[in-house]
Design a protein around this motif. Structure first.
Motif, PDB file in Angstrom:
ATOM      1  N   PHE A  33       0.850  -1.192   0.000  1.00 58.87           N
ATOM      2  CA  PHE A  33       0.000   0.000   0.000  1.00 58.87           C
ATOM      3  C   PHE A  33       0.884   1.240   0.000  1.00 58.87           C
ATOM      4  O   PHE A  33       1.846   1.332   0.750  1.00 58.87           O
ATOM      5  CB  PHE A  33      -0.906   0.001   1.227  1.00 58.87           C
ATOM      6  CG  PHE A  33      -1.899   1.122   1.248  1.00 58.87           C
ATOM      7  CD1 PHE A  33      -3.109   1.008   0.586  1.00 58.87           C
ATOM      8  CD2 PHE A  33      -1.623   2.304   1.923  1.00 58.87           C
ATOM      9  CE1 PHE A  33      -4.026   2.045   0.596  1.00 58.87           C
ATOM     10  CE2 PHE A  33      -2.529   3.348   1.942  1.00 58.87           C
ATOM     11  CZ  PHE A  33      -3.736   3.212   1.268  1.00 58.87           C
ATOM     12  N   VAL A  34       0.535   2.190  -0.852  1.00 58.55           N
ATOM     13  CA  VAL A  34       1.283   3.443  -0.960  1.00 58.55           C
ATOM     14  C   VAL A  34       0.313   4.598  -0.745  1.00 58.55           C
ATOM     15  O   VAL A  34      -0.813   4.575  -1.239  1.00 58.55           O
ATOM     16  CB  VAL A  34       1.960   3.569  -2.347  1.00 58.55           C
ATOM     17  CG1 VAL A  34       2.739   4.882  -2.447  1.00 58.55           C
ATOM     18  CG2 VAL A  34       2.880   2.387  -2.604  1.00 58.55           C
ATOM     19  N   LYS A  35       0.764   5.613  -0.009  1.00 56.72           N
ATOM     20  CA  LYS A  35      -0.089   6.778   0.245  1.00 56.72           C
ATOM     21  C   LYS A  35      -0.275   7.600  -1.025  1.00 56.72           C
ATOM     22  O   LYS A  35       0.515   7.523  -1.957  1.00 56.72           O
ATOM     23  CB  LYS A  35       0.529   7.662   1.337  1.00 56.72           C
ATOM     24  CG  LYS A  35       0.651   7.007   2.696  1.00 56.72           C
ATOM     25  CD  LYS A  35       1.314   7.963   3.683  1.00 56.72           C
ATOM     26  CE  LYS A  35       1.522   7.314   5.040  1.00 56.72           C
ATOM     27  NZ  LYS A  35       2.207   8.225   5.982  1.00 56.72           N
ATOM     28  N   ILE A  58      -5.925   2.878   8.328  1.00 57.08           N
ATOM     29  CA  ILE A  58      -5.068   2.669   9.493  1.00 57.08           C
ATOM     30  C   ILE A  58      -3.689   2.260   8.998  1.00 57.08           C
ATOM     31  O   ILE A  58      -3.527   1.202   8.381  1.00 57.08           O
ATOM     32  CB  ILE A  58      -5.653   1.571  10.417  1.00 57.08           C
ATOM     33  CG1 ILE A  58      -7.051   1.985  10.905  1.00 57.08           C
ATOM     34  CG2 ILE A  58      -4.715   1.301  11.586  1.00 57.08           C
ATOM     35  CD1 ILE A  58      -7.796   0.886  11.629  1.00 57.08           C
ATOM     36  N   HIS A  59      -2.716   3.106   9.226  1.00 55.32           N
ATOM     37  CA  HIS A  59      -1.361   2.807   8.763  1.00 55.32           C
ATOM     38  C   HIS A  59      -0.631   1.959   9.799  1.00 55.32           C
ATOM     39  O   HIS A  59      -0.629   2.261  10.987  1.00 55.32           O
ATOM     40  CB  HIS A  59      -0.588   4.097   8.495  1.00 55.32           C
ATOM     41  CG  HIS A  59      -1.088   4.851   7.303  1.00 55.32           C
ATOM     42  ND1 HIS A  59      -0.930   4.404   6.010  1.00 55.32           N
ATOM     43  CD2 HIS A  59      -1.798   6.009   7.213  1.00 55.32           C
ATOM     44  CE1 HIS A  59      -1.492   5.256   5.168  1.00 55.32           C
ATOM     45  NE2 HIS A  59      -2.030   6.239   5.884  1.00 55.32           N
ATOM     46  N   LYS A  62       4.622  -0.886  10.822  1.00 50.34           N
ATOM     47  CA  LYS A  62       5.651  -1.455   9.953  1.00 50.34           C
ATOM     48  C   LYS A  62       5.806  -0.573   8.713  1.00 50.34           C
ATOM     49  O   LYS A  62       4.884   0.129   8.325  1.00 50.34           O
ATOM     50  CB  LYS A  62       5.271  -2.881   9.538  1.00 50.34           C
ATOM     51  CG  LYS A  62       5.273  -3.871  10.684  1.00 50.34           C
ATOM     52  CD  LYS A  62       4.852  -5.250  10.211  1.00 50.34           C
ATOM     53  CE  LYS A  62       3.349  -5.415  10.279  1.00 50.34           C
ATOM     54  NZ  LYS A  62       2.909  -6.757   9.911  1.00 50.34           N
ATOM     55  N   ASN A  63       6.947  -0.638   8.098  1.00 46.59           N
ATOM     56  CA  ASN A  63       7.192   0.184   6.920  1.00 46.59           C
ATOM     57  C   ASN A  63       6.309  -0.211   5.751  1.00 46.59           C
ATOM     58  O   ASN A  63       5.839   0.639   5.009  1.00 46.59           O
ATOM     59  CB  ASN A  63       8.670   0.091   6.494  1.00 46.59           C
ATOM     60  CG  ASN A  63       9.571   0.830   7.461  1.00 46.59           C
ATOM     61  OD1 ASN A  63       9.122   1.772   8.106  1.00 46.59           O
ATOM     62  ND2 ASN A  63      10.813   0.397   7.572  1.00 46.59           N
ATOM     63  N   ARG A  64       6.073  -1.493   5.619  1.00 45.77           N
ATOM     64  CA  ARG A  64       5.335  -1.964   4.457  1.00 45.77           C
ATOM     65  C   ARG A  64       4.100  -2.732   4.891  1.00 45.77           C
ATOM     66  O   ARG A  64       4.127  -3.505   5.841  1.00 45.77           O
ATOM     67  CB  ARG A  64       6.227  -2.843   3.572  1.00 45.77           C
ATOM     68  CG  ARG A  64       7.329  -2.055   2.899  1.00 45.77           C
ATOM     69  CD  ARG A  64       8.210  -2.950   2.066  1.00 45.77           C
ATOM     70  NE  ARG A  64       9.281  -2.193   1.432  1.00 45.77           N
ATOM     71  CZ  ARG A  64      10.323  -2.745   0.842  1.00 45.77           C
ATOM     72  NH1 ARG A  64      10.444  -4.051   0.817  1.00 45.77           N
ATOM     73  NH2 ARG A  64      11.245  -1.995   0.284  1.00 45.77           N
ATOM     74  N   GLN A  65       3.041  -2.503   4.159  1.00 42.41           N
ATOM     75  CA  GLN A  65       1.782  -3.173   4.442  1.00 42.41           C
ATOM     76  C   GLN A  65       1.145  -3.541   3.107  1.00 42.41           C
ATOM     77  O   GLN A  65       1.065  -2.708   2.204  1.00 42.41           O
ATOM     78  CB  GLN A  65       0.875  -2.232   5.241  1.00 42.41           C
ATOM     79  CG  GLN A  65      -0.327  -2.908   5.864  1.00 42.41           C
ATOM     80  CD  GLN A  65      -1.112  -1.936   6.730  1.00 42.41           C
ATOM     81  OE1 GLN A  65      -0.940  -0.730   6.648  1.00 42.41           O
ATOM     82  NE2 GLN A  65      -2.003  -2.457   7.556  1.00 42.41           N
ATOM     83  N   ASP A  69      -4.184  -6.025   3.083  1.00 43.74           N
ATOM     84  CA  ASP A  69      -4.245  -6.060   4.551  1.00 43.74           C
ATOM     85  C   ASP A  69      -4.590  -4.716   5.189  1.00 43.74           C
ATOM     86  O   ASP A  69      -4.730  -4.633   6.410  1.00 43.74           O
ATOM     87  CB  ASP A  69      -2.898  -6.532   5.122  1.00 43.74           C
ATOM     88  CG  ASP A  69      -2.571  -7.964   4.713  1.00 43.74           C
ATOM     89  OD1 ASP A  69      -3.517  -8.755   4.516  1.00 43.74           O
ATOM     90  OD2 ASP A  69      -1.367  -8.277   4.592  1.00 43.74           O
ATOM     91  N   VAL A  70      -4.722  -3.674   4.390  1.00 45.77           N
ATOM     92  CA  VAL A  70      -4.937  -2.336   4.947  1.00 45.77           C
ATOM     93  C   VAL A  70      -6.385  -2.170   5.395  1.00 45.77           C
ATOM     94  O   VAL A  70      -7.322  -2.414   4.628  1.00 45.77           O
ATOM     95  CB  VAL A  70      -4.574  -1.251   3.913  1.00 45.77           C
ATOM     96  CG1 VAL A  70      -4.947   0.142   4.434  1.00 45.77           C
ATOM     97  CG2 VAL A  70      -3.085  -1.307   3.601  1.00 45.77           C
TER      98      VAL A  70
END
Length: 207
Positions: A33-35, A58-59, A62-65, A69-70
């Protein structure tokens, strides 16, 4: 043509032009996922011009999600705000009432995951367009693909290039002119049953 593309929040015109011309569509669901992308935002035409509808998420710490899963941040009353924005923007459009009963339940549905919600919205839009598409989903992430045309770059809201799409009548075009490549909702409310014909007649340059 087989394409690889992201499922986004009420996809924009470019996304749908790519999809209506494809034989098989594979949704990218295994990337990170990227903002500031169309994964959780869409643009509509409000009284003051281009308006962003953004789903709060919800971020993870962890650095990567993974996109799949977001979770949505449902403590904010974002669905009510989005629906009110759509009412304000499109209630005077020719076809808003025509689709209102199909779309309103989406803004009352409580979904936990952004991907699941986007896919549900996508199904409803396809029903409104009377559009049948052959949809697959990725099972692993691949940085490059050889057997599909890669349209994943279309998810980047900030890197977008102007798309040379034909104009159609928009509610506030007399105030701010034609705004291209908005959410499919803009086309649907303004063009109604002609929306699919419009999408099929447009061309989309590859990256």
């Amino acid at each position: 043509m087989n394409i690889l593309i992201h499922p986004t929040y009420f996809p924009n015109i470019a996304h749908f032009v790519a999809m209506v011309k494809a034989e098989d569509i594979t949704f990218e669901v295994d990337d990170n996922f990227v903002k500031q992308t169309y994964r959780n935002r869409t643009y509509i035409y409000g009284a003051n011009g281009k308006l962003t509808l953004n789903i709060p998420v919800i971020h993870s710490q962890k650095n990567r999600q993974k996109y799949r899963d977001v979770k949505i941040f449902n403590d904010e009353n974002w669905q009510s705000l989005h629906w009110k924005s759509l009412l304000s923007a499109y209630r005077t459009s020719p076809f808003f009432e025509y689709y209102e009963d199909e779309l309103r339940p989406l803004f009352e549905l409580k979904a936990d995951y952004i991907l699941d919600f986007n896919l549900t919205c996508f199904e409803v839009i396809c029903n409104c367009l009377q559009l049948e598409l052959n949809i697959l989903k990725t099972e692993t992430y691949q940085k490059t693909v050889e057997d599909k045309t890669d349209f994943r770059h279309l998810v980047n809201a900030k890197k977008e290039q102007p798309k040379p799409f034909e104009t159609y009548t928009q509610v506030f075009s007399n105030k701010h002119g034609f705004i291209p490549n908005l959410s499919i909702l803009d086309l649907l409310f303004n063009e109604g049953p002609n929306a699919l014909n419009y999408l099929e007649s447009q061309t989309l340059a590859s990256q």
